[in-house]
Design a protein around this motif. Structure first.
Motif, PDB file in Angstrom:
ATOM      1  N   SER A 298      -7.401  -9.117  -3.425  1.00 26.91           N
ATOM      2  CA  SER A 298      -7.407  -8.474  -2.131  1.00 26.91           C
ATOM      3  C   SER A 298      -6.848  -7.007  -2.078  1.00 26.91           C
ATOM      4  CB  SER A 298      -6.563  -9.270  -1.047  1.00 26.91           C
ATOM      5  OG  SER A 298      -5.330  -9.525  -1.328  1.00 26.91           O
ATOM      6  N   TRP A 299      -5.584  -6.959  -2.970  1.00 27.79           N
ATOM      7  CA  TRP A 299      -4.989  -5.769  -3.115  1.00 27.79           C
ATOM      8  C   TRP A 299      -5.730  -4.782  -3.912  1.00 27.79           C
ATOM      9  CZ3 TRP A 299      -1.596  -4.725   0.403  1.00 27.79           C
ATOM     10  CH2 TRP A 299      -0.842  -5.744   0.909  1.00 27.79           C
TER      11      TRP A 299
ATOM     12  N   SER B 268      -6.442  -0.308   8.710  1.00 29.41           N
ATOM     13  CA  SER B 268      -7.903  -0.354   8.626  1.00 29.41           C
ATOM     14  C   SER B 268      -8.604   0.326   9.813  1.00 29.41           C
ATOM     15  CB  SER B 268      -8.458  -1.668   8.436  1.00 29.41           C
ATOM     16  OG  SER B 268      -9.840  -1.774   8.467  1.00 29.41           O
TER      17      SER B 268
ATOM     18  N   VAL C  17     -12.463  -2.706   2.367  1.00 28.15           N
ATOM     19  CA  VAL C  17     -11.373  -2.980   2.902  1.00 28.15           C
ATOM     20  C   VAL C  17     -11.456  -4.315   3.946  1.00 28.15           C
ATOM     21  CG1 VAL C  17      -9.770  -2.262   4.933  1.00 28.15           C
ATOM     22  CG2 VAL C  17     -10.865  -0.717   3.260  1.00 28.15           C
TER      23      VAL C  17
ATOM     24  N   LEU D  98       0.877  -1.167   0.196  1.00 31.22           N
ATOM     25  CA  LEU D  98      -0.066   0.073   0.070  1.00 31.22           C
ATOM     26  C   LEU D  98       0.926   1.211  -0.057  1.00 31.22           C
ATOM     27  CD1 LEU D  98      -2.977  -1.028   2.098  1.00 31.22           C
ATOM     28  CD2 LEU D  98      -2.846  -0.987  -0.102  1.00 31.22           C
TER      29      LEU D  98
ATOM     30  N   LEU E 111      -2.424  -4.344   7.820  1.00 33.60           N
ATOM     31  CA  LEU E 111      -3.764  -4.170   7.198  1.00 33.60           C
ATOM     32  C   LEU E 111      -4.703  -3.979   8.095  1.00 33.60           C
ATOM     33  CD1 LEU E 111      -3.524  -6.826   4.228  1.00 33.60           C
ATOM     34  CD2 LEU E 111      -3.315  -4.115   3.867  1.00 33.60           C
TER      35      LEU E 111
ATOM     36  N   GLY F 103     -11.271  -7.198   1.366  1.00 36.14           N
ATOM     37  CA  GLY F 103      -9.748  -7.620   0.937  1.00 36.14           C
ATOM     38  C   GLY F 103      -8.919  -8.197   1.946  1.00 36.14           C
ATOM     39  N   ILE F 104      -9.198  -7.585   3.312  1.00 34.13           N
ATOM     40  CA  ILE F 104      -8.480  -8.073   4.571  1.00 34.13           C
ATOM     41  C   ILE F 104      -9.033  -9.717   4.406  1.00 34.13           C
ATOM     42  CG2 ILE F 104      -8.212  -8.190   6.879  1.00 34.13           C
ATOM     43  CD1 ILE F 104      -8.457  -5.312   7.044  1.00 34.13           C
TER      44      ILE F 104
ATOM     45  N   LEU G 194      -8.639  -3.462  -1.217  1.00 31.40           N
ATOM     46  CA  LEU G 194      -7.908  -2.779  -0.219  1.00 31.40           C
ATOM     47  C   LEU G 194      -7.618  -1.353  -0.976  1.00 31.40           C
ATOM     48  CD1 LEU G 194      -5.419  -5.527   1.120  1.00 31.40           C
ATOM     49  CD2 LEU G 194      -7.430  -4.345   2.602  1.00 31.40           C
TER      50      LEU G 194
END
Length: 226
Positions: free
Chosen positions: A131-132, A222, A147, A2, A218, A150-151, A135
């Protein structure tokens, strides 16, 4: 990853372990590549002998490009050895070839962690890519549900790395027992092969630590953003 922020410190220990593990496996393999086995078998010959002794006559041993790119493909039931391992008759080459044979034997015996790992590969591949995307989109657009999803998907990647660890350790243990039982390597040679396989195992430990550290980061980002 990220972006860079204060939470990046969570990754630093795992990245240091990963760098050390990569150096360790490379240096250990190079060291024991200089120790020729007393029996003079090549990695390909050892792989063939061990496969045949386990009733896996139909599993071919193929040559593949790259350094330490050796692997057993459970989908095609093919063992692929790098040139250094395939043609090499060193303690390191034989140890790696026997390790990959260990995976083939696991596959034949339906070793449970391997069965679980293979069954979740499609979901892990999807989760790793999606996922990325979710996210980044979730953080940029401020949509918490993206998010969270994604996590959750990245958690599949972490689970895969955790399951991989006992699979690799078991393959190494099988390899060493077979090499000793069939007198392919002798006392000091076995110690060398053990060192190579232990060094290789550390790369999987590092992969687990890195995946877990990324997941924790992550979750931290978040919660901080919320």
């Amino acid at each position: 990853m990220l972006y860079w922020d204060s939470s990046f410190i969570i990754l630093i220990p795992a990245l240091l372990v990963a760098a050390w593990a990569q150096y360790r496996v490379s240096s250990t393999f190079n060291k024991y590549s200089k120790y020729k086995s007393l029996n003079g078998y090549t990695g390909a010959q050892v792989a063939r002998m061990l496969l045949d002794s386990s009733g896996l006559y139909d599993v071919p041993v193929e040559l593949i490009q790259g350094k330490l790119s050796d692997h057993y493909d459970p989908r095609k039931r093919v063992m692929r050895l790098s040139q250094e391992v395939y043609h090499g008759n060193s303690v390191a080459s034989i140890g790696v070839a026997a390790h990959e044979t260990g995976h083939a034997i696991q596959h034949k015996n339906r070793y449970l962690p391997l069965v679980i790992r293979n069954s979740i590969v499609p979901a892990v591949n999807f989760g790793s890519n999606a996922s990325w995307i979710l996210l980044i989109a979730g953080f940029i657009l401020g949509i918490r549900s993206l998010v969270t999803i994604g996590i959750f998907l990245f958690t599949l990647v972490v689970l895969f790395q955790i399951i991989t660890l006992p699979v690799e350790l078991n393959a190494s243990n099988r390899a060493l027992k077979i090499l000793e039982g069939k007198a392919i390597l002798y006392s000091e040679e076995l110690n060398g092969a053990r060192s190579v396989l232990r060094a290789a195992a550390m790369t999987y430990v590092a992969a687990v630590l890195t995946a877990v550290a990324n997941l924790l980061r992550l979750i931290y980002i978040s919660r901080d953003r919320s």
